[in-house]
Design a protein around this motif. Structure first.
Motif, PDB file in Angstrom:
ATOM      1  N   ILE A 205       0.809  -1.221   0.000  1.00 55.52           N
ATOM      2  CA  ILE A 205       0.000   0.000   0.000  1.00 55.52           C
ATOM      3  C   ILE A 205       0.848   1.279   0.000  1.00 55.52           C
ATOM      4  N   ARG A 206       1.996   1.283   0.657  1.00 61.54           N
ATOM      5  CA  ARG A 206       2.845   2.485   0.644  1.00 61.54           C
ATOM      6  C   ARG A 206       3.232   2.857  -0.780  1.00 61.54           C
ATOM      7  N   PHE A 207       3.581   1.834  -1.558  1.00 58.97           N
ATOM      8  CA  PHE A 207       4.094   2.063  -2.909  1.00 58.97           C
ATOM      9  C   PHE A 207       2.965   2.354  -3.896  1.00 58.97           C
ATOM     10  N   SER A 208       1.847   1.641  -3.749  1.00 53.32           N
ATOM     11  CA  SER A 208       0.740   1.868  -4.684  1.00 53.32           C
ATOM     12  C   SER A 208       0.094   3.231  -4.448  1.00 53.32           C
ATOM     13  N   LEU A 209      -0.014   3.661  -3.188  1.00 55.76           N
ATOM     14  CA  LEU A 209      -0.523   5.008  -2.913  1.00 55.76           C
ATOM     15  C   LEU A 209       0.425   6.055  -3.497  1.00 55.76           C
ATOM     16  N   HIS A 210       1.720   5.862  -3.293  1.00 56.22           N
ATOM     17  CA  HIS A 210       2.710   6.834  -3.788  1.00 56.22           C
ATOM     18  C   HIS A 210       2.646   6.957  -5.309  1.00 56.22           C
ATOM     19  N   LYS A 211       2.521   5.833  -6.000  1.00 57.26           N
ATOM     20  CA  LYS A 211       2.462   5.869  -7.461  1.00 57.26           C
ATOM     21  C   LYS A 211       1.231   6.628  -7.934  1.00 57.26           C
ATOM     22  N   ALA A 212       0.154   6.573  -7.133  1.00 53.86           N
ATOM     23  CA  ALA A 212      -1.078   7.287  -7.494  1.00 53.86           C
ATOM     24  C   ALA A 212      -1.074   8.733  -7.011  1.00 53.86           C
ATOM     25  N   GLY A 213       0.039   9.177  -6.426  1.00 51.45           N
ATOM     26  CA  GLY A 213       0.132  10.554  -5.931  1.00 51.45           C
ATOM     27  C   GLY A 213      -0.555  10.754  -4.599  1.00 51.45           C
ATOM     28  N   LEU A 214      -0.684   9.685  -3.828  1.00 50.37           N
ATOM     29  CA  LEU A 214      -1.407   9.725  -2.553  1.00 50.37           C
ATOM     30  C   LEU A 214      -0.490   9.261  -1.427  1.00 50.37           C
ATOM     31  N   SER A 215      -1.004   9.307  -0.190  1.00 51.34           N
ATOM     32  CA  SER A 215      -0.240   8.867   0.972  1.00 51.34           C
ATOM     33  C   SER A 215      -1.203   8.445   2.072  1.00 51.34           C
ATOM     34  N   HIS A 216      -0.665   8.184   3.266  1.00 53.06           N
ATOM     35  CA  HIS A 216      -1.520   7.824   4.404  1.00 53.06           C
ATOM     36  C   HIS A 216      -2.509   8.925   4.734  1.00 53.06           C
ATOM     37  N   LEU A 217      -2.217  10.157   4.345  1.00 56.05           N
ATOM     38  CA  LEU A 217      -3.134  11.275   4.612  1.00 56.05           C
ATOM     39  C   LEU A 217      -4.467  11.098   3.895  1.00 56.05           C
ATOM     40  N   ASP A 218      -4.460  10.307   2.834  1.00 52.05           N
ATOM     41  CA  ASP A 218      -5.685  10.090   2.049  1.00 52.05           C
ATOM     42  C   ASP A 218      -6.488   8.897   2.534  1.00 52.05           C
ATOM     43  N   VAL A 219      -5.986   8.177   3.520  1.00 56.20           N
ATOM     44  CA  VAL A 219      -6.663   6.972   4.004  1.00 56.20           C
ATOM     45  C   VAL A 219      -7.467   7.316   5.253  1.00 56.20           C
ATOM     46  N   THR A 220      -8.755   7.528   5.073  1.00 55.25           N
ATOM     47  CA  THR A 220      -9.643   7.883   6.189  1.00 55.25           C
ATOM     48  C   THR A 220     -10.681   6.802   6.460  1.00 55.25           C
ATOM     49  N   ASP A 221     -10.937   5.953   5.477  1.00 52.44           N
ATOM     50  CA  ASP A 221     -11.954   4.904   5.593  1.00 52.44           C
ATOM     51  C   ASP A 221     -11.438   3.666   4.869  1.00 52.44           C
ATOM     52  N   ILE A 222     -11.542   2.507   5.536  1.00 54.83           N
ATOM     53  CA  ILE A 222     -10.986   1.269   4.994  1.00 54.83           C
ATOM     54  C   ILE A 222     -11.997   0.142   5.144  1.00 54.83           C
TER      55      ILE A 222
ATOM     56  N   PHE B  70       0.332   3.252  12.371  1.00 54.68           N
ATOM     57  CA  PHE B  70       1.370   4.086  12.967  1.00 54.68           C
ATOM     58  C   PHE B  70       1.440   5.462  12.307  1.00 54.68           C
ATOM     59  N   SER B  71       1.311   5.497  10.986  1.00 53.21           N
ATOM     60  CA  SER B  71       1.429   6.772  10.272  1.00 53.21           C
ATOM     61  C   SER B  71       0.337   7.746  10.672  1.00 53.21           C
ATOM     62  N   THR B  72      -0.883   7.251  10.809  1.00 53.93           N
ATOM     63  CA  THR B  72      -1.992   8.147  11.157  1.00 53.93           C
ATOM     64  C   THR B  72      -2.005   8.487  12.645  1.00 53.93           C
ATOM     65  N   LEU B  73      -1.572   7.530  13.497  1.00 52.41           N
ATOM     66  CA  LEU B  73      -1.568   7.801  14.937  1.00 52.41           C
ATOM     67  C   LEU B  73      -0.607   8.928  15.287  1.00 52.41           C
TER      68      LEU B  73
ATOM     69  N   LYS C 123      -2.101  15.618  11.733  1.00 55.30           N
ATOM     70  CA  LYS C 123      -3.085  16.014  10.724  1.00 55.30           C
ATOM     71  C   LYS C 123      -4.151  14.938  10.522  1.00 55.30           C
ATOM     72  N   CYS C 124      -3.947  13.769  11.118  1.00 53.46           N
ATOM     73  CA  CYS C 124      -4.831  12.628  10.847  1.00 53.46           C
ATOM     74  C   CYS C 124      -5.747  12.330  12.024  1.00 53.46           C
ATOM     75  N   LYS C 125      -6.953  11.913  11.693  1.00 55.22           N
ATOM     76  CA  LYS C 125      -7.854  11.313  12.657  1.00 55.22           C
ATOM     77  C   LYS C 125      -7.764   9.793  12.505  1.00 55.22           C
ATOM     78  N   LYS C 126      -8.312   9.066  13.457  1.00 55.03           N
ATOM     79  CA  LYS C 126      -8.331   7.612  13.334  1.00 55.03           C
ATOM     80  C   LYS C 126      -9.120   7.213  12.091  1.00 55.03           C
ATOM     81  N   PRO C 127      -8.568   6.395  11.223  1.00 54.06           N
ATOM     82  CA  PRO C 127      -9.355   5.910  10.086  1.00 54.06           C
ATOM     83  C   PRO C 127     -10.507   5.024  10.558  1.00 54.06           C
ATOM     84  N   HIS C 128     -11.621   5.114   9.846  1.00 60.99           N
ATOM     85  CA  HIS C 128     -12.741   4.203  10.082  1.00 60.99           C
ATOM     86  C   HIS C 128     -12.422   2.874   9.414  1.00 60.99           C
TER      87      HIS C 128
END
Length: 250
Positions: A38-55, A73-76, A80-85
């Motif tokens: 997920i770290r690499f696939s998000l990065h390739k799409a121009g995204l990061s843990h900041l974009d993960v709010t709901d799973i 760990f990244s969101t905790l 800037k992050c809240k706990k992801p749902h």
């Protein structure tokens, strides 16, 4: 958006594990499964843990949950992050912490953590559904791995976007007697498809899917395949193989 369209053991930067995002017009995002890539696939799409709010988590294989420690760990520790749902079936939730995540996540400096330390879990009842951004996602129990004693909990999704009924298999054997109604009702099907020379019994393979009626194949996109040359899916009546990064708009 398919962050990746490959199998659990896809290698290289051209494709990743079959995790995907549903993105609303308001740019809210639901991540469907969270594998080790997920770290690499998000990065390739121009995204990061900041974009993960709901799973949503379908089952406990690492190509579906192996990236949750990174997200946790990244969101905790990012203010800037809240706990992801976290949306998942109750039987999957019962094992997620104790059998998958606790080894790496339980110990914090000066504290013992739990699943709730990192996520806002939404545990879904048997034959239930969850609602995200006004969309009803029905959990479809699929047969992925039968170890001889019990069937490993694993769930696909059936939902509607802009009037289009979608069946997403996640990981499953081809089990038309159990779930044929969803194949019939769907307007579009995203189905995992094993293409390996060394086939396993726990995934639908290309040869099996090719025997489905034409009316099913003509609405079916294939993903979760192995690296290497692929059959001519369009010639065989399918919509095609999903490519890494491919976007479907509804």
């Amino acid at each position: 958006m398919f962050l990746g369209s490959g199998s659990a053991f896809t290698v290289g930067a051209d494709n990743f594990q079959s995790n995907m995002l549903i993105v609303t017009e308001q740019n809210h995002k639901l991540l469907i499964d969270c594998g080790t890539d997920i770290r690499f696939s998000l990065h390739k799409a121009g995204l990061s843990h900041l974009d993960v709010t709901d799973i949503y988590i379908s089952h406990l294989h690492s190509d579906h949950v192996g990236g949750l420690e990174y997200i946790a760990f990244s969101t905790l520790f990012d203010p800037k992050c809240k706990k992801p749902h976290l949306y998942l079936s109750k039987d999957v939730a019962n094992d997620l912490w104790n059998r998958t995540l606790s080894g790496g996540l339980m110990s914090l400096d000066g504290d013992i953590a739990s699943l709730e330390t990192f996520f806002e879990p939404h545990k879904i009842d048997h034959q239930g559904y969850f609602v995200w951004e006004g969309i009803h996602f029905k959990l479809v129990k699929v047969i992925h791995v039968n170890n001889g004693y019990f069937i490993m909990p694993s769930y696909g999704l059936f939902f509607t976007l802009a009037g289009v009924k979608i069946f997403l298999s996640t990981d499953t054997q081809l089990c038309i007697p159990q779930n044929g109604e969803f194949y019939e009702q769907a307007d579009i099907i995203f189905h995992d498809c094993e293409t390996s020379l060394y086939q396993t019994p726990v995934h639908a393979n290309y040869e099996q899917l090719s025997t489905l009626p034409e009316k099913i194949r003509t609405k079916m996109w294939l993903y979760g395949y192995q690296p290497g040359n692929l059959p001519d899916a369009k010639k065989d009546g399918f919509c095609g193989f999903v490519k890494c990064g491919q976007v479907f708009e509804f």
